[in-house]
Design an enzyme around this catalytic site. Structure first.
Site, PDB file in Angstrom:
ATOM      1  N   VAL A 201       0.869  -1.184   0.000  1.00 35.56           N
ATOM      2  CA  VAL A 201       0.000   0.000   0.000  1.00 35.56           C
ATOM      3  C   VAL A 201       0.901   1.228   0.000  1.00 35.56           C
ATOM      4  O   VAL A 201       1.600   1.482   0.983  1.00 35.56           O
ATOM      5  CB  VAL A 201      -0.919   0.041   1.245  1.00 35.56           C
ATOM      6  CG1 VAL A 201      -1.897   1.206   1.146  1.00 35.56           C
ATOM      7  CG2 VAL A 201      -1.673  -1.272   1.422  1.00 35.56           C
ATOM      8  N   HIS A 202       0.911   1.963  -1.108  1.00 36.45           N
ATOM      9  CA  HIS A 202       1.805   3.119  -1.150  1.00 36.45           C
ATOM     10  C   HIS A 202       1.271   4.307  -1.937  1.00 36.45           C
ATOM     11  O   HIS A 202       1.781   5.417  -1.812  1.00 36.45           O
ATOM     12  CB  HIS A 202       3.157   2.719  -1.740  1.00 36.45           C
ATOM     13  CG  HIS A 202       3.129   2.567  -3.231  1.00 36.45           C
ATOM     14  ND1 HIS A 202       2.715   1.413  -3.854  1.00 36.45           N
ATOM     15  CD2 HIS A 202       3.434   3.432  -4.238  1.00 36.45           C
ATOM     16  CE1 HIS A 202       2.778   1.575  -5.153  1.00 36.45           C
ATOM     17  NE2 HIS A 202       3.205   2.785  -5.427  1.00 36.45           N
ATOM     18  N   ARG A 203       0.238   4.116  -2.776  1.00 38.47           N
ATOM     19  CA  ARG A 203      -0.211   5.205  -3.637  1.00 38.47           C
ATOM     20  C   ARG A 203      -0.844   6.318  -2.809  1.00 38.47           C
ATOM     21  O   ARG A 203      -1.533   6.079  -1.815  1.00 38.47           O
ATOM     22  CB  ARG A 203      -1.201   4.701  -4.676  1.00 38.47           C
ATOM     23  CG  ARG A 203      -0.599   3.754  -5.686  1.00 38.47           C
ATOM     24  CD  ARG A 203      -1.551   3.483  -6.824  1.00 38.47           C
ATOM     25  NE  ARG A 203      -1.549   4.579  -7.773  1.00 38.47           N
ATOM     26  CZ  ARG A 203      -0.749   4.640  -8.832  1.00 38.47           C
ATOM     27  NH1 ARG A 203       0.121   3.685  -9.062  1.00 38.47           N
ATOM     28  NH2 ARG A 203      -0.807   5.656  -9.657  1.00 38.47           N
ATOM     29  N   ARG A 234       5.555   6.264   3.582  1.00 40.83           N
ATOM     30  CA  ARG A 234       4.387   7.142   3.546  1.00 40.83           C
ATOM     31  C   ARG A 234       3.206   6.512   4.282  1.00 40.83           C
ATOM     32  O   ARG A 234       2.481   7.161   5.023  1.00 40.83           O
ATOM     33  CB  ARG A 234       4.001   7.453   2.098  1.00 40.83           C
ATOM     34  CG  ARG A 234       2.894   8.496   1.974  1.00 40.83           C
ATOM     35  CD  ARG A 234       2.386   8.627   0.549  1.00 40.83           C
ATOM     36  NE  ARG A 234       3.421   9.011  -0.390  1.00 40.83           N
ATOM     37  CZ  ARG A 234       3.770   8.306  -1.460  1.00 40.83           C
ATOM     38  NH1 ARG A 234       3.150   7.167  -1.734  1.00 40.83           N
ATOM     39  NH2 ARG A 234       4.702   8.732  -2.268  1.00 40.83           N
TER      40      ARG A 234
END
Length: 357
Positions: A201-203, A234
């Site tokens: 999960v990074h967007r 992030r």
């Protein structure tokens, strides 16, 4: 020919490795690293481990607002092009580095070759969508990974210079998988085959939106089985700021190198991700995927049944995992992303077209 290749993000270097190797047999390539993404994972060790040519130029632009970052890259790339006077400028994908390289080349009337042309999410809120559309309309040769990408360009009136090569990422995946095997990377992985789900999960659409991230984390808690989550900085920052706890069945690990990542993908029971590249790698490894986004550029993975768009909706994510576990997997189409010769076909097309006079 002399080619200047403009790269800036870690995935671009990974994809460039097999194409750089193909170019090196007959041509001269100069690599410009804009510095869009630069951390310890982009050190000399990164290039040595993956057999990637080290950049000839490093612009050191770093993280900035989109306009400032793209502007600095444009200035830096232009200086390199004026010095090198290449026959082609080669760009990959949809980053700010991609657009800056294409703009600099277009202003100097140097032909542009765009790898991964024609991809569309049809979501102009994504900066990547703006970058890829503009780059396609500036390019001389548009190398499309799929039939759908060719169709997308045709709908925008782009037919000249469009070449369906197959996907260079497929080339890269198998190229780097061989390197992982040669280095015995699998011995360092402590997870049994098909005993875990892999999540990424990074967007920004998920990590900058607490309600979306919460929906994803709640889904993870309701899924039976171990989930391995290499945690992006992030995502970690938002989890801490929102005081979201990690479910007991989720094992958070530090970000892993690319060789480790592709083997984790290959051995997983199922993948949950918001990464475009990981969706495609999941298909190439024949691992079902649940995409934590509302749209995807890689629509053929959805059409074949190997990928499900679930967004950040807790119920849809859990239901998608359950469906894959209950039902048999759909047929796998071997040539969906080409025949593994995308790099060679790109070089052949550039040779046939020539370059700057």
């Amino acid at each position: 020919m002399k080619i200047v290749t403009v790269l800036g993000a870690r995935p671009q270097f990974i994809k460039a490795a097999p194409l750089s190797e193909a170019l090196s047999k007959k041509h001269e390539e100069k690599i410009v690293h804009t510095g869009q993404h630069y951390d310890y994972q982009m050190s000399d060790v990164f290039f040595e481990e993956l057999g990637i040519p080290k950049p000839d130029y490093f612009l050191g632009v770093g993280s900035k607002q989109h306009g400032a970052q793209t502007g600095e890259m444009l200035t830096g790339v232009e200086e390199v092009l004026l010095k090198e006077k290449p026959d082609w400028v080669l760009v990959y994908g949809d980053t700010n580095s991609t657009l800056a390289g294409a703009l600099a080349a277009a202003k100097l009337h140097i032909p542009i070759a765009h790898v991964e042309a024609g991809l569309r999410s049809y979501n102009r809120q994504m900066p990547e969508e703006v970058n890829r559309v503009l780059t396609d309309h500036l390019s001389t040769l548009l190398f499309c990974p799929t039939d759908q990408a060719v169709k997308n360009l045709r709908q925008e009136g782009l037919t000249a210079g469009v070449v369906r090569t197959g996907d260079v990422m497929a080339d890269a995946l198998y190229y780097h998988a061989r390197r992982a095997e040669d280095r015995n990377i699998a011995e360092n992985l402590r997870y049994k085959r098909k005993s875990y789900l892999l999540a990424t999960v990074h967007r920004a659409e998920n990590t900058d939106n607490p309600s979306r991230l919460e929906g994803i984390i709640k889904a993870f808690a309701q899924i039976d089985g171990q989930i391995v989550l290499p945690l992006h900085p992030r995502t970690k920052k938002l989890l801490l700021s929102c005081q979201m706890s990690i479910p007991e069945n989720v094992e958070v690990i530090e970000p892993v190198g690319y060789l480790e990542m592709i083997l984790l993908e290959k051995e997983a029971e199922l993948i949950l991700t918001d990464s475009g590249g990981v969706q495609k790698e999941a298909y190439l490894w024949q691992v079902p995927c649940v995409t934590l986004r509302d749209e995807t550029e890689w629509v053929e993975t959805v059409h074949t049944g190997w990928n499900t768009l679930a967004g950040a909706n807790t119920e849809e994510i859990v239901a998608a995992v359950a469906r894959y576990r209950k039902n048999s997997l759909p047929p796998y189409l071997e040539n969906l992303y080409g025949n593994g010769r995308a790099s060679e076909e790109i070089v052949e097309a550039m040779e046939e077209r020539g370059g700057a006079s």
